[in-house]
Design a protein around this motif. Sequence first.
Motif, PDB file in Angstrom:
ATOM      1  N   ARG A 148      11.002 -15.015  10.665  1.00 35.14           N
ATOM      2  CA  ARG A 148       9.491 -16.131   9.774  1.00 35.14           C
ATOM      3  C   ARG A 148       9.115 -16.811  10.362  1.00 35.14           C
ATOM      4  O   ARG A 148       8.032 -17.009  10.400  1.00 35.14           O
ATOM      5  CB  ARG A 148      10.141 -16.185   8.431  1.00 35.14           C
ATOM      6  N   SER A 159       8.363  -8.409  13.164  1.00 32.13           N
ATOM      7  CA  SER A 159       8.518  -7.431  11.907  1.00 32.13           C
ATOM      8  C   SER A 159       9.766  -6.283  12.966  1.00 32.13           C
ATOM      9  O   SER A 159       8.988  -6.101  13.665  1.00 32.13           O
ATOM     10  CB  SER A 159       7.591  -6.490  11.844  1.00 32.13           C
ATOM     11  N   GLN A 214      17.097 -13.594   9.362  1.00 32.86           N
ATOM     12  CA  GLN A 214      15.544 -12.782   8.389  1.00 32.86           C
ATOM     13  C   GLN A 214      14.574 -14.091   8.741  1.00 32.86           C
ATOM     14  O   GLN A 214      13.787 -14.629   9.438  1.00 32.86           O
ATOM     15  CB  GLN A 214      15.725 -13.123   7.142  1.00 32.86           C
ATOM     16  N   TRP A 251      20.749 -14.012   7.603  1.00 32.46           N
ATOM     17  CA  TRP A 251      19.859 -14.884   6.707  1.00 32.46           C
ATOM     18  C   TRP A 251      19.369 -15.809   8.143  1.00 32.46           C
ATOM     19  O   TRP A 251      18.101 -15.611   7.436  1.00 32.46           O
ATOM     20  CB  TRP A 251      20.255 -15.605   6.298  1.00 32.46           C
TER      21      TRP A 251
END
Length: 436
Positions: free
Chosen positions: A301, A326, A297, A294
Motif C-alpha cells: 500500500r 501488486s 501488505q 500484514w
Amino acid sequence: MATCPPYPTHPNGPTGGAERHAHWWQRRWVRYGALITLLTLSGLVILALVREQTGTEGFLVGLGLSVLPVPLLIAAFRWLDRVEPGPWRNLLFSFAWGACAAALIAIVANSFATKWIATATADPSSADTLGATVIAPVVEELAKAAAVLLVFLFRRRDFTGIVDGVVIAGVTATGFAFTENVLYLGTAFGTDQLSGGRGIASVTAATFFVRVIMSPFAHPLFTVLTGIGFGIAALSGERQRLRRVLLPLSGLLLAMGMHAIWNGSSNFGEYAFFAVYAAFMLPAFGLLTWLVIWTRQRELRTVRAELPAYAGAGWLTPAEPFVLGSMRARRIARQYALRHAGRGAARAVAQYEAYATSLAFLRHRGRLGRAGADFTVRERELLQELWSRREWARPALDHAARVTAPPVPLAAPPWTTYGGYGYSAVPYPAYNPYRS
C-alpha cells in the motif's frame, strides 16, 4: 536519447549536510576482510568441536538430517522479502553468522557456565537444568542478535522496516538451528550405536521428530522477536534515540523469555512439552506469521501511495504505481520480460521493481520526517537506477497493467437490433481500455 525528468523535491523540504569522511575501519574491504576471517575461523572451530563430540559417522548423519528443513525456511523468509528484496550477501552473512559464530559462542559459553555452576553447587543435574532454562536462552539469543545488530548498523540502507528485521533474524536463527541440530542428531546417533537402538524407537528418530518435524521454526520464532524490535526501531526517527535502543532490547528480552519457556518445558512434567507446544508455541507462530504478512501488505500500500509523485514528475508511467504495488502484476511483468527478451531482461525488470520499492519507502520516511540527511543523494541514485532500466521494464510493466487492470462495468445500452423474429435487446460487452 531521452533526458531525465526533473528531480522531485523532498517532501519536507531540501536536506543537506557535510559529507562524512569514513574512518579506516569503516572501509568496505576492511569490514569484509574481518568478517570473512572471523566466520571462516569460527566455522573451522565449530566443525572440529561438533565432529569431536559426535564422531565422523555421527557428524555425517546429523549433517544429512539437519539440512532438510533449511531450504524450506530460507524460501519462506525469502518469500516474505519479495516486496523489497534485500541483497543475497546479507542473507549469506546472516546464515553464516548463525551457523558458525553464534553457534561457537553458544557452545563455548554454555559449556563454561554449566561447568561453573556444577562446580559451585556440587549438583550437576541442577546445573544442567539451570543451564538449559536460564543460561542457554540468554547466551544464544545474544549471539544471534549480534548478526541483526551488525546488519542494522552497517547495512542501514537494506534495513528499513519490520520485514527486513524478521528476515535477517530468521535466517540467522536458521543457520544456528542447523548447526545445533547437527550436534544433537549426531550425538543421538552415537547413543543409538552404543545402545543398539533401531527404527522409530531410536533416540535419533525421536530427536529428528522433535527438532526437525515438530519445531524447525523454534529458533527462528525466538529470534524474530528481536528482529521485530530492530525493524520498528528502523522506522523511528533519528532523534528518537531512546526508542531506537529500547525497542530492540525489548524484542531481545521477549526472545529470551520465550526461549526459556520452551527449553524448560521438558522439566515441567511428562506432557508439559506438548502442552507448551500446543498452547504457546503454535499460537505465537500463527500470530507472528499474521503480523509479518500484514506488514507486507502494508508495504505494498505504501508503494501505491508514494510512487504517483514520481509518475507526475515523469519518472514513471501513470500505470506503474498500480503495477509495482501488486505482487501478481510484478510477477506477470517478469514473466513477460523473460518470455520475450530473455533472462537479462527479466533480471532488469526485477531490479527495477526493487529499486522502485526502495524509492517509495524512502519517500514515505521523508514525508514522515524520518529520512536521513542523505535523502536527496539516495533519491537520485534510485531514480538513476530506474532510468537506466526503463527500456526493459516499461514494456513489461505496461503489459502487466493491461492484464491485471480491473474490468470497467458498463450498463447495457438502450438500443435494440433487428432479429429474425422481431426486435430484441442485445447488450454490448463491457469495455476495458487496458485490453487489446
